[in-house]
Write an enzyme that holds these catalytic residues in place. Structure first.
Site, PDB file in Angstrom:
ATOM      1  N   ARG A 271      -5.222  11.700  37.046  1.00 17.77           N
ATOM      2  CA  ARG A 271      -4.965  10.817  35.904  1.00 17.77           C
ATOM      3  C   ARG A 271      -4.583  11.655  34.688  1.00 17.77           C
ATOM      4  O   ARG A 271      -5.199  12.692  34.413  1.00 17.77           O
ATOM      5  CB  ARG A 271      -6.192   9.957  35.588  1.00 17.77           C
ATOM      6  CG  ARG A 271      -6.555   9.020  36.740  1.00 17.77           C
ATOM      7  CD  ARG A 271      -7.707   8.112  36.407  1.00 17.77           C
ATOM      8  NE  ARG A 271      -8.098   7.347  37.588  1.00 17.77           N
ATOM      9  CZ  ARG A 271      -9.130   6.509  37.636  1.00 17.77           C
ATOM     10  NH1 ARG A 271      -9.867   6.331  36.556  1.00 17.77           N
ATOM     11  NH2 ARG A 271      -9.418   5.851  38.755  1.00 17.77           N
ATOM     12  N   ARG A 286     -14.370  13.654  32.212  1.00 14.56           N
ATOM     13  CA  ARG A 286     -13.009  13.111  32.143  1.00 14.56           C
ATOM     14  C   ARG A 286     -12.000  14.211  32.475  1.00 14.56           C
ATOM     15  O   ARG A 286     -11.575  14.965  31.614  1.00 14.56           O
ATOM     16  CB  ARG A 286     -12.743  12.524  30.752  1.00 14.56           C
ATOM     17  CG  ARG A 286     -11.573  11.566  30.688  1.00 14.56           C
ATOM     18  CD  ARG A 286     -11.434  10.962  29.294  1.00 14.56           C
ATOM     19  NE  ARG A 286     -12.585  10.156  28.947  1.00 14.56           N
ATOM     20  CZ  ARG A 286     -12.709   8.859  29.236  1.00 14.56           C
ATOM     21  NH1 ARG A 286     -11.741   8.237  29.885  1.00 14.56           N
ATOM     22  NH2 ARG A 286     -13.788   8.182  28.875  1.00 14.56           N
ATOM     23  N   GLU A 358     -20.799   5.548  32.849  1.00 10.76           N
ATOM     24  CA  GLU A 358     -20.178   4.914  34.019  1.00 10.76           C
ATOM     25  C   GLU A 358     -20.002   5.911  35.164  1.00 10.76           C
ATOM     26  O   GLU A 358     -19.527   7.027  34.961  1.00 10.76           O
ATOM     27  CB  GLU A 358     -18.819   4.334  33.640  1.00 10.76           C
ATOM     28  CG  GLU A 358     -18.086   3.682  34.805  1.00 10.76           C
ATOM     29  CD  GLU A 358     -16.600   3.492  34.547  1.00 10.76           C
ATOM     30  OE1 GLU A 358     -15.847   3.431  35.530  1.00 10.76           O
ATOM     31  OE2 GLU A 358     -16.198   3.432  33.372  1.00 10.76           O
ATOM     32  N   SER A 361     -17.088   1.570  39.121  1.00 14.39           N
ATOM     33  CA  SER A 361     -16.599   0.281  38.642  1.00 14.39           C
ATOM     34  C   SER A 361     -16.179  -0.516  39.863  1.00 14.39           C
ATOM     35  O   SER A 361     -15.328  -0.074  40.634  1.00 14.39           O
ATOM     36  CB  SER A 361     -15.416   0.491  37.688  1.00 14.39           C
ATOM     37  OG  SER A 361     -15.098  -0.702  37.008  1.00 14.39           O
ATOM     38  N   ARG A 400     -18.861  12.926  38.829  1.00  9.89           N
ATOM     39  CA  ARG A 400     -19.872  12.362  37.926  1.00  9.89           C
ATOM     40  C   ARG A 400     -21.241  12.294  38.596  1.00  9.89           C
ATOM     41  O   ARG A 400     -22.268  12.417  37.927  1.00  9.89           O
ATOM     42  CB  ARG A 400     -19.424  10.983  37.434  1.00  9.89           C
ATOM     43  CG  ARG A 400     -18.211  11.060  36.510  1.00  9.89           C
ATOM     44  CD  ARG A 400     -17.945   9.767  35.787  1.00  9.89           C
ATOM     45  NE  ARG A 400     -16.782   9.893  34.899  1.00  9.89           N
ATOM     46  CZ  ARG A 400     -16.463   9.037  33.929  1.00  9.89           C
ATOM     47  NH1 ARG A 400     -17.224   7.972  33.732  1.00  9.89           N
ATOM     48  NH2 ARG A 400     -15.399   9.227  33.182  1.00  9.89           N
TER      49      ARG A 400
END
Length: 433
Positions: A271, A286, A358, A361, A400
């Site tokens: 990403r 991130r 988070e 999701s 994560r």
């Protein structure tokens, strides 16, 4: 992609539901285009009918030996008018399609209304955050001190910011987490493990909704040049395995008995983090490249909300097995992803940040993706196929999860205890030091 019939017949209701997401639907513009489309369709049908009638008259005149040139001239003029009307109609349809492609999914009726993450609603908390009797370190300091198990400096040297090199026990734990997640989802939860391409075409990205709206979030390749010098379309690196997994259903029609279909895959994800504007620049939270174990389900419409609860629970099982405290929140209308009708986020406790972040999701996409992909199924005894429903979620984001373990299992001397469930995957290793 929303149902075009629904938009035509209930556009006011669609606008009201989209407004809950903070999306302003231009009803007047759509209605004006729709009126033009209807008028052009009528005009096209009338011109076609008249041309057919005159062509028939030409045939009759020829049979009688009459001069048909005036009739031919009139038909030619009609042909020009018909071509112009069809071209304008195609332009209107293209505009309507562009609008349809830009519309987010409609929120489910039970999704809480809100503007952003502050309006999300907590529905569950699991586990109690550990109380440390020493000053906790974050995963960056822990990882760098453990023999440069997390090596951000070399990641920058090799590729740039938001890339990381792992080594030793931490790299092994990263691999162990992946294997543990896959084993759980395949052996316990009934998913079929898949190996999928990391480069996908535009059709795949359109199918799951990354294109056209989120092109800047992706990494794109240039197309190859063929032997005759023609450049082919390029590919894009996958932002999540959701893209190739879900697109396995593109242009397919399944038998009802084959549903539900559950798929899982471990892949790197890529990403650009466009728009992150300096958020989470420290550490693994991130990254441009990260690993994830993805869960995808293809189900019948009447089963999709129950499937969302099931899929989310499958992701929760990983956190519970690792004994990581977490909370579950339902996202409000203003915080949901573009294609979702309802989403649960799982947020893991990070001691160094003293907050939940988070880690997964899980979303029900309803028939939004299926309509774009023409992914369908046929009920037993029925001829006409129906759109199936698609769901996806992280089960979990591997990096994560590694962050959460490093911080929650740290000891005062800087070593990290290996969670009991992972030790068989790490040759019995109990502590990384």
């Amino acid at each position: 992609m929303l149902d075009s019939k629904y938009l035509r017949q209930d556009i006011a209701e669609a606008a009201a539901r989209l407004a809950k997401r903070g999306f302003a639907l231009d009803v007047e513009a759509i209605n004006a285009l729709e009126e033009k489309r209807k008028a052009l369709q009528t005009q096209t049908q009338e011109l076609q009918s008249e041309r057919n009638s005159r062509s028939k008259a030409i045939g009759q005149a020829k049979a009688k030996g009459e001069d048909v040139q005036p009739l031919l001239d009139a038909v030619a003029n009609l042909g020009d008018q018909l071509a112009a009307a069809k071209a304008e109609q195609d332009s209107i349809l293209a505009q309507l399609n562009d609008i349809a492609m830009s519309l987010p999914n409609l929120p489910a009726e039970d999704v809480p209304e809100g503007k952003d993450e502050n309006d999300n609603v907590e529905v569950l908390k699991w586990g109690e955050p550990k109380q440390f009797d020493f000053e906790v370190k974050d995963h960056v300091d822990l990882g760098e001190a453990l023999g440069k198990g997390l090596d951000f400096e070399t990641g920058v040297k090799l590729s740039g910011s938001r890339f990381t090199v792992m080594r030793g026990g931490i790299a092994r734990m990263h691999r162990a987490l992946t294997q543990f997640m896959l084993d759980t989802h395949t052996d316990k939860n009934g998913y079929t493990e898949m190996y999928v391409p990391l480069l996908v075409n535009k059709d795949s990205l359109f199918g799951t909704g990354q294109l056209p709206k989120f092109a800047e979030d992706l990494f794109h390749t240039k197309g190859l040049v063929s032997d005759d010098g023609v450049e082919q379309d390029g590919f894009s690196l996958i932002p999540t395995a959701e893209v190739p997994l879900t697109n396995c259903a593109r242009d397919e029609i399944y038998d009802e008995k084959d549903l539900p279909i559950r798929m899982t895959a471990h892949t790197p994800c890529f990403r650009s983090e466009a728009g992150s504007y300096g958020r989470d620049t420290r550490g693994l939270i991130r990254q441009h490249q990260f690993d994830k174990v993805e869960l995808v389900q293809l189900v019948k419409p009447e089963d999709s909300m129950a499937a969302l609860e099931e899929l989310t629970n499958h992701a929760e099982q990983i956190l519970q097995a690792l004994e990581l405290p977490y909370r579950k929140v339902v996202l409000c209308t203003g915080d949901m992803g573009f294609g979702a009708t309802k989403t649960y986020d799982l947020e893991v406790w990070l001691p160094a940040q003293n907050t939940y972040r988070e880690i997964s999701s899980c979303s029900n996409m309803w028939d939004f993706q299926a309509r774009r992909m023409q992914a369908r199924f046929r009920r037993q005894g029925e001829k006409k196929p129906e759109l199936l429903h698609t769901l996806n979620g992280s089960g979990l984001a591997v990096g994560r999860t590694l962050v959460a373990i490093l911080e929650n299992y740290q000891q005062e001397d800087g070593s990290v205890v290996v969670p009991a469930i992972l030790r068989p995957y790490m040759g019995g290793l109990e502590v990384i030091s």
